[in-house]
Write an enzyme that holds these catalytic residues in place. Structure first.
Site, PDB file in Angstrom:
ATOM      1  CG  HIS A 188      34.860  34.461  41.702  1.00 20.45           C
ATOM      2  ND1 HIS A 188      35.718  33.580  42.319  1.00 20.45           N
ATOM      3  CD2 HIS A 188      34.585  35.421  42.617  1.00 20.45           C
ATOM      4  CE1 HIS A 188      35.943  33.981  43.553  1.00 20.45           C
ATOM      5  NE2 HIS A 188      35.278  35.085  43.751  1.00 20.45           N
ATOM      6  NE  ARG A 295      46.840  34.849  47.545  1.00 26.40           N
ATOM      7  CZ  ARG A 295      46.769  33.782  46.755  1.00 26.40           C
ATOM      8  NH1 ARG A 295      45.874  32.832  47.011  1.00 26.40           N
ATOM      9  NH2 ARG A 295      47.576  33.658  45.721  1.00 26.40           N
ATOM     10  NE  ARG A 331      49.759  37.167  52.198  1.00 25.73           N
ATOM     11  CZ  ARG A 331      49.504  37.407  50.909  1.00 25.73           C
ATOM     12  NH1 ARG A 331      50.498  37.487  50.054  1.00 25.73           N
ATOM     13  NH2 ARG A 331      48.268  37.531  50.490  1.00 25.73           N
ATOM     14  CD  GLU A 430      55.322  41.149  49.787  1.00 24.11           C
ATOM     15  OE1 GLU A 430      54.525  40.941  48.871  1.00 24.11           O
ATOM     16  OE2 GLU A 430      55.018  41.077  50.988  1.00 24.11           O
ATOM     17  CG  ASN A 453      52.435  38.124  41.460  1.00 29.48           C
ATOM     18  OD1 ASN A 453      53.064  37.498  40.635  1.00 29.48           O
ATOM     19  ND2 ASN A 453      51.321  37.664  41.992  1.00 29.48           N
ATOM     20  NE  ARG A 464      51.085  42.992  42.311  1.00 29.09           N
ATOM     21  CZ  ARG A 464      50.222  42.084  42.714  1.00 29.09           C
ATOM     22  NH1 ARG A 464      49.785  41.180  41.868  1.00 29.09           N
ATOM     23  NH2 ARG A 464      49.795  42.072  43.958  1.00 29.09           N
ATOM     24  CB  CYS A 501      54.482  32.242  47.401  1.00 32.75           C
ATOM     25  SG  CYS A 501      54.749  33.935  47.967  1.00 32.75           S
TER      26      CYS A 501
END
Length: 561
Positions: A188, A295, A331, A430, A453, A464, A501
């Site tokens: 953050h 999300r 999503r 993905e 990702n 990752r 995305c």
């Protein structure tokens, strides 16, 4: 002159003296208590003060940095009174008869360790949040006043790491940039620095030394370089770069309202990734064409129990209404054993990245899934909605999901509840399985969105989150790019569109490649919209397209970087 290297997480040039953040630390004493009810009340009083302080910080953040920054502290308020967090503290006080400071400290360590071990960068960053909230409560219990900057001139602020509340409380007129030994691009603090337009570099490690305090320093948030005692040539070069960045940012503002179109006439949509309704402000402020990834799991992560249909409906409705006709792709809940939520009671798994997560949970818990689908379709009456399902590997998963959708729509019709008949249904690509099966999956849905990702992680068998893997985790790997190319070809053969995305969407080194293979949409963080639009508008694909496609089909993909 000394140059040390970290990871740039917020672009810009900062020049000035280096100053180490002075943090007031609480001296936590260990002792037992006889009156556990009184000790519990002492914690509750400190908790109430912390929540009030966080509310004030939220308002300050909203004034200085907008709704995105304010949402952080509102989330901290919820974390401070989280049921599991409270139960842990209460158990230590009442069962072990220990003082409140120790109870909060132990609970903080336990929760932070849990978050840090999760296989998700967003959840890992929450470890810093729980520590920040706990430190605030402990400081209140100990009567400690937070530290800060005791400098009369603006400085480059150095620290081991900076908690979000520490960042927002600082006098911004005295901050030229951040340099920290630890932290990540998804913390953050990094997000706040980017929101506020402050250069920031993290991950300096032991190279950031106290002996550098007070010395003249230049930081480059783009390259991650920190230069101590720069010579005149370096100073002039960095000053020129700073002026060029300011001019570039001013130019980007002129691109608002412009098309995402190459010089030879190829158009591509630039959408945004968001994590909460409050992020819509940034999408609109940065002129995103739509939302390519909302999300929805934020509703579950910020709740003490399953969010109700009405709670979800109000959140989805707010986003669709605020976007005023621009497309919003939501999503469905993407949690799993790597993002533990206690009330889901998910079993512990040895390999959570390949375990029970995302659509697998939804199809195993139909009541939970039906609730979300009902909320989504109810909200569809208020805007242009797309629904996207994560972690698909097989055609049967999509078909079973579509059957449930038809059942939900029939229920709503019977109940007289309005919904849109024009909701697009899509899936995330993905996994290699989804990419290989994309020719068949394309016949079942209206669009694909490549989550680069995870696609990179699963294709290369590379975690990752493991920083030690370094160059082995390569999103530019020919195998990943060829899978994406195959997905686009199969999608277009079946008349559906394809988006990106994952983080690769904002990688300007890949923009020409995505244009060459015909990607229809790129979904990126709001602040990446205008730089990406600029790259697109300055590209002429008429001569490059064939060369890039030829390279993808050969062994020579190095020049695509």
């Amino acid at each position: 002159m000394i140059t040390i290297q970290g990871k740039g997480v917020s672009t810009g040039i900062g020049m000035g003296p280096l100053y180490f953040y002075r943090r007031a630390t609480a001296d936590i004493k260990f002792y037992t208590v006889e009156d556990t009810d009184a000790e519990w009340q002492r914690f509750k009083d400190a908790q109430a003060v912390a929540i009030e302080q966080l509310g004030e910080l939220a308002e300050k953040a909203r004034e200085e940095a907008g709704d995105d920054a304010a949402f952080l502290f509102e989330t901290h308020q919820m974390m401070a009174e989280d049921m599991d967090y409270e139960e842990s503290i209460e158990g230590i006080i009442k069962e072990e008869k220990l003082n409140a400071e120790i109870a909060v400290s132990r609970t903080s360590d336990q929760f932070a360790e849990m978050f840090a071990s999760m296989d998700d960068s967003y959840m890992q960053a929450r470890a810093a949040d729980v520590k920040d909230v706990s430190s605030r409560i402990i400081a209140i219990l100990c009567g400690v006043v937070q530290g800060g900057i005791a400098s009369d001139v603006p400085v480059l602020l150095a620290a081991d790491d900076l908690a979000p509340s520490e960042t927002i409380q600082l006098d911004k007129s005295k901050i030229l940039g951040f340099v920290t030994s630890y932290g990540s691009g998804s913390s953050h603090t990094a997000i706040l620095a980017r929101t506020m337009g402050i250069p920031a570099i993290v991950g300096m490690g032991d190279s950031l030394k106290m002996e550098y305090e007070g010395r003249s320093v230049i930081v480059d948030g783009g390259t991650g370089a920190v230069v101590i005692d720069p010579d005149e040539e370096t100073r002039e070069r960095m000053m020129k770069k700073h002026e060029e960045q300011l001019a570039f940012q001013k130019m980007l503002e002129t691109l608002k309202g412009q098309e995402n179109e190459t010089k030879d006439g190829q158009k591509i949509r630039v959408y945004c990734n968001i994590g909460s309704p409050e992020d819509v402000h940034s999408v609109l402020a940065n002129d995103g064409d739509g939302i390519g990834l909302f999300r929805s799991e934020f509703l579950y992560l910020n709740s003490k129990t399953y969010p109700t249909e009405d709670e979800q409906f109000e959140a989805y409705k707010a986003v669709l209404s605020d976007m005023d006709g621009r497309e919003v792709v939501i999503r469905t809940c993407d949690i799993g054993a790597d993002k533990q939520i206690d009330y889901f009671e998910l079993p512990k798994e040895e390999n959570p990245a390949m375990g029970m997560r995302a659509l697998r949970i939804s199809l195993s818990r139909l009541d939970f899934f039906r609730t979300q689908l009902r909320a989504l379709y109810r909200a569809s009456a208020y805007g242009r909605l797309g629904i996207m399902f994560p972690m698909v590997t097989s055609v049967w998963e999509v078909r079973e999901t579509k059957k449930l959708i038809e059942s939900v729509k029939a229920e709503l019709r019977e109940e007289g509840i309005p919904y849109s008949d024009h909701v697009e249904i899509g899936i995330m690509i993905e996994t290699p399985a989804a990419a290989v099966m994309s020719d068949r999956l394309a016949k079942e849905v209206d669009f694909f969105s490549c989550g680069t990702n995870d696609l990179t992680q699963y294709t290369l068998a590379c975690d990752r989150q493991n920083n030690d893997l370094g160059r082995f985790y390569d999103p530019h790997h020919p195998a990943v790019l060829r899978l994406i190319k195959m997905v686009v070809e199969n999608a277009h053969k079946n008349g559906i569109w394809v988006g990106i995305c994952g983080e690769l969407g904002a990688d300007l080194e890949m923009t020409e490649t995505f244009l060459a293979i015909g990607v229809d949409e790129l979904s990126v963080s709001p602040r990446a919209v205008l730089p990406l639009r600029n790259a697109i508008r300055n590209t002429d694909m008429s001569e490059k397209r064939a060369k890039i496609l030829e390279a993808l089909d050969s062994d020579d993909t190095q020049h695509l970087r």
